[in-house]
Write an enzyme that holds these catalytic residues in place. Structure first.
Site, PDB file in Angstrom:
ATOM      1  N   THR A 294       0.758  -1.279   0.033  1.00 29.30           N
ATOM      2  CA  THR A 294       0.097  -0.100  -0.122  1.00 29.30           C
ATOM      3  C   THR A 294       0.597   1.245  -0.086  1.00 29.30           C
ATOM      4  O   THR A 294       1.959   1.227   0.476  1.00 29.30           O
ATOM      5  CB  THR A 294      -0.838  -0.069   1.386  1.00 29.30           C
TER       6      THR A 294
ATOM      7  N   GLU B 126      -5.462  -2.707   3.404  1.00 28.77           N
ATOM      8  CA  GLU B 126      -5.364  -3.223   4.820  1.00 28.77           C
ATOM      9  C   GLU B 126      -6.537  -4.006   5.372  1.00 28.77           C
ATOM     10  O   GLU B 126      -6.508  -4.639   6.359  1.00 28.77           O
ATOM     11  CB  GLU B 126      -5.074  -2.082   6.014  1.00 28.77           C
TER      12      GLU B 126
ATOM     13  N   LYS C  19      -5.310  10.360  -5.078  1.00 32.79           N
ATOM     14  CA  LYS C  19      -6.011   9.236  -5.583  1.00 32.79           C
ATOM     15  C   LYS C  19      -6.293   9.330  -6.946  1.00 32.79           C
ATOM     16  O   LYS C  19      -7.492   9.951  -7.070  1.00 32.79           O
ATOM     17  CB  LYS C  19      -6.763   8.256  -4.746  1.00 32.79           C
TER      18      LYS C  19
ATOM     19  N   TRP D 211      -2.511   5.383  -6.329  1.00 39.80           N
ATOM     20  CA  TRP D 211      -2.062   6.494  -5.378  1.00 39.80           C
ATOM     21  C   TRP D 211      -0.767   7.292  -5.805  1.00 39.80           C
ATOM     22  O   TRP D 211      -0.031   6.917  -6.663  1.00 39.80           O
ATOM     23  CB  TRP D 211      -1.652   5.830  -3.980  1.00 39.80           C
TER      24      TRP D 211
HETATM   25  P1  AMP Z   1      -6.275   1.126  -1.281  1.00 37.01           P
HETATM   26  O1  AMP Z   1      -5.580   0.540  -0.266  1.00 37.01           O
HETATM   27  O2  AMP Z   1      -5.428   1.727  -2.325  1.00 37.01           O
HETATM   28  O3  AMP Z   1      -7.303   0.185  -1.479  1.00 37.01           O
HETATM   29  O4  AMP Z   1      -7.128   2.497  -0.870  1.00 37.01           O
HETATM   30  C1  AMP Z   1      -7.932   2.733  -0.076  1.00 37.01           C
HETATM   31  C2  AMP Z   1      -8.373   4.117   0.297  1.00 37.01           C
HETATM   32  O5  AMP Z   1      -9.241   4.489  -0.930  1.00 37.01           O
HETATM   33  C3  AMP Z   1      -9.495   4.274   1.388  1.00 37.01           C
HETATM   34  O6  AMP Z   1      -8.519   4.527   2.823  1.00 37.01           O
HETATM   35  C4  AMP Z   1     -10.084   5.571   1.026  1.00 37.01           C
HETATM   36  O7  AMP Z   1      -9.509   6.566   1.219  1.00 37.01           O
HETATM   37  C5  AMP Z   1     -10.388   5.295  -0.644  1.00 37.01           C
HETATM   38  N1  AMP Z   1     -11.683   4.858  -0.899  1.00 37.01           N
HETATM   39  C6  AMP Z   1     -11.843   3.240  -0.924  1.00 37.01           C
HETATM   40  N2  AMP Z   1     -13.078   3.307  -1.362  1.00 37.01           N
HETATM   41  C7  AMP Z   1     -13.643   4.506  -1.193  1.00 37.01           C
HETATM   42  C8  AMP Z   1     -15.139   4.776  -1.553  1.00 37.01           C
HETATM   43  N3  AMP Z   1     -16.129   4.068  -1.669  1.00 37.01           N
HETATM   44  N4  AMP Z   1     -15.130   6.196  -1.176  1.00 37.01           N
HETATM   45  C9  AMP Z   1     -14.264   7.041  -0.964  1.00 37.01           C
HETATM   46  N5  AMP Z   1     -13.003   6.621  -0.862  1.00 37.01           N
HETATM   47  C10 AMP Z   1     -12.668   5.483  -1.023  1.00 37.01           C
END
Ligand code: AMP
Length: 536
Positions: A181, A327, A436, A441
């Site tokens: 991540t 996570e 994002k 990211w």
């Molecule tokens: P990742 O670890 O790359 O899967 O990213 C996770 C992060 O993506 C979360 O902590 C949020 O900040 C963002 N995220 C994931 N799903 C959503 C959603 N449905 N709406 C807004 N932000 C999201």
């Protein structure tokens, strides 16, 4: 304890999921799209049987329990075979994201101690870009057209020569998979998924208020298999006996719509960016595709705007928003309209469906305000979301980032939320300093540091600005040193030494000074107010 009442303490192992697909739904289709656009077909049973041979071959190469096997692959049948083979032989499948910069990939492969990498021929240049950073024992190439590079092994030859391996059940708390991540600062951090976590996650994902799938379904994960286990779509399909459609690297709207229609897909999943493009194609040519089989689009990774929900509704298609993180394996909440809203107005329903939803069963949530106190569930107070549960990480690989975890199992997400009295989340902000873009990211802190290493730059702050197409894009606010000049192009060239091209800011704002907080940090809230205007 009354001994006689104890149940069997059978280990929750992915081996059982793979064997179930092999024995109970061997004929379920696995359809895959090659990079040249042609479509191939195989079955769950064939993939599971080939996985045994693949595992036999990997064992011959010296891969044993706990060893990391890296993958640089698209959503393709060989990736499914690795998803089956590697955890079932007690090793750890480490999916690498080919969109990361070479420097990051090299770091990640070394940190995970990948001994082998299986790479699609189209991704060989990506592998070459970071190979010098980490010595691999073997490189295995999935080939269609390319000749075999020197010193590499051929995937098909290994599978056909491999002796089928009999699975032995791995202890449920041993590692099955691994994913990195992006960190707010510094290097990406590894998350190790246990067999237990992934089995329970697959069960929870299949539930009606989550992805809602069974043996009659055909799933098309647009979300890459290198992104948090394709959001669980793959193991969930194997567990419930659903079919799979793997779209490969061609993820443009027309290719996706063709596959969704031709293969009569019932459930698909991906980030909003993908579905915005798909919606534009549907609007441009309504009626071109027969999507009557498509019951649901699971959308997450970034916030789902109400306009996207309404846009798909116009075509008779339903989006369900889900929230999760690397996570959290990742599915932690999903947003389904509760029965109490059956009589609600359209506006009320859209506003509810734009939320991130209620936690999945066995996932606990709470949020802490700036004063350190837990916030009430009144949909007014805001706080940083914390989660815990059987598929939430307890620590990062090598114990990094320990301040994100509490002793009693809560993980601090960095997402700032409101929670309604029914436990439904609404993400309002992000405390982690990341941008994002299109589901991937970009670290604003790393970008600031590299910008400030440029001789003409005195200060730089990078913020996320809303973007209609990519959800967010980075914008750099720069203060130049006195007497020095540098334009956006020069700064981009400089940033390209540490970032992938798609990560570079498409806007630079040159200012005399960057506003600061009382403690002297860049005041990003003020910068967002000044510059964060959505541009299409
Ligand atoms: P990742 O670890 O790359 O899967 O990213 C996770 C992060 O993506 C979360 O902590 C949020 O900040 C963002 N995220 C994931 N799903 C959503 C959603 N449905 N709406 C807004 N932000 C999201």
């Amino acid at each position: 304890m009354r001994e006689g009442l104890m149940m069997d303490d059978h280990q929750l192992s992915l081996t059982a999921v793979v064997e179930r697909a092999e024995t109970l739904s061997p004929d379920r289709a696995v359809v895959f799209r090659r990079p040249d656009g042609s479509v191939g077909r195989t079955t769950m049973g064939d993939c599971a049987r080939r996985a045994r041979r693949l595992a036999g071959a990997l064992r011959e190469l010296g891969i044993g329990p706990g060893d990391a096997v890296g993958t640089l692959l698209w959503n393709q049948a060989e990736h499914l075979e690795l998803y089956f083979a590697v955890p079932s032989m007690g090793a750890v499948i480490h999916t690498l994201n080919p969109r990361l910069a070479a420097d990051e990939l090299g770091y990640i492969a070394a940190d995970a101690e990948d001994r082998v990498i299986v790479v699609d021929e189209t991704l060989l240049p990506v592998l070459d870009s970071f190979r010098s950073a980490h010595e691999l024992e073997h490189v295995i190439v999935v080939r269609r057209e390319a000749s075999l590079p020197d010193g590499c092994l051929d995937y098909e030859q290994l599978v056909s020569a491999g002796e089928p391996l009999a699975w032995s059940v791995a202890p449920e708390r041993s590692a099955a998979a691994m994913c990195y991540t992006s960190g707010t600062t510094g290097r990406p951090k590894g998350v190790l998924y246990s067999h237990r976590a992934l089995v329970l996650h697959s069960l929870a994902a299949a539930l009606p208020d989550a992805i809602d799938v069974g043996a009659r379904d055909t799933l098309l994960p647009v979300v890459p298999m290198f992104h948090v286990n394709a959001w669980g779509m793959v193991y969930t399909a194997a567990l419930v006996g659903a079919g799979l459609v793997l779209p490969g690297p061609l993820l443009d709207a027309v290719n996706l719509l063709d596959l969704l229609a031709d293969e009569r897909v019932t459930v698909t999943a991906g980030v909003p960016t993908v579905w915005m493009a798909v919606l534009a194609a549907l609007d441009a040519e309504p009626g071109r595709w027969d999507l009557s089989a498509l019951e649901r689009l699971m959308v997450g990774g970034s916030a789902v705007p109400e306009s996207l929900l309404a846009g798909f509704d116009r075509h008779g298609l339903t989006i369900v928003q889900a929230w999760g993180m690397t996570e959290t394996s990742p599915l932690a909440s999903a947003c389904r309209l509760p029965p109490e809203l059956d009589g609600a107005t359209d506006a009320e329903r859209y506003s509810y469906r734009a939320r991130q939803g209620r936690p999945a069963p066995l996932i606990e949530i709470r949020a802490r305000g700036e004063d350190g106190e837990l916030i009430p569930w009144d949909d007014e107070a805001m706080g940083e979301l914390e989660v815990r549960g059987p598929w939430v990480a307890r620590s990062y690989h090598r114990g990094r980032g320990a301040d994100r975890f509490t002793d009693d199992g809560w993980f601090k997400t960095g997402d700032v939320v409101r929670i309604d009295p029914g436990g439904s989340l609404r993400i309002c902000d992000r405390s982690k300093d990341l941008v994002k873009s299109g589901g991937e990211w970009i670290s604003s802190v790393d970008m600031e540091n590299l910008l400030m290493a440029h001789e003409a730059v005195a200060e730089a702050a990078v913020i996320a600005v809303p973007d209609d197409r990519w959800s967010e894009r980075p914008l750099a606010v720069v203060v130049l040193r006195e007497g020095r000049t540098a334009g956006a192009d020069q700064l981009c060239e400089h940033l390209a030494t540490g970032f992938a091209r798609w990560q570079l800011p498409d806007r630079f704002e040159f200012v005399d000074q960057i506003p600061r907080t009382a403690t002297g940090k860049f005041k990003k809230t003020a910068l967002r107010e000044m510059f964060a205007v959505a541009r299409s």
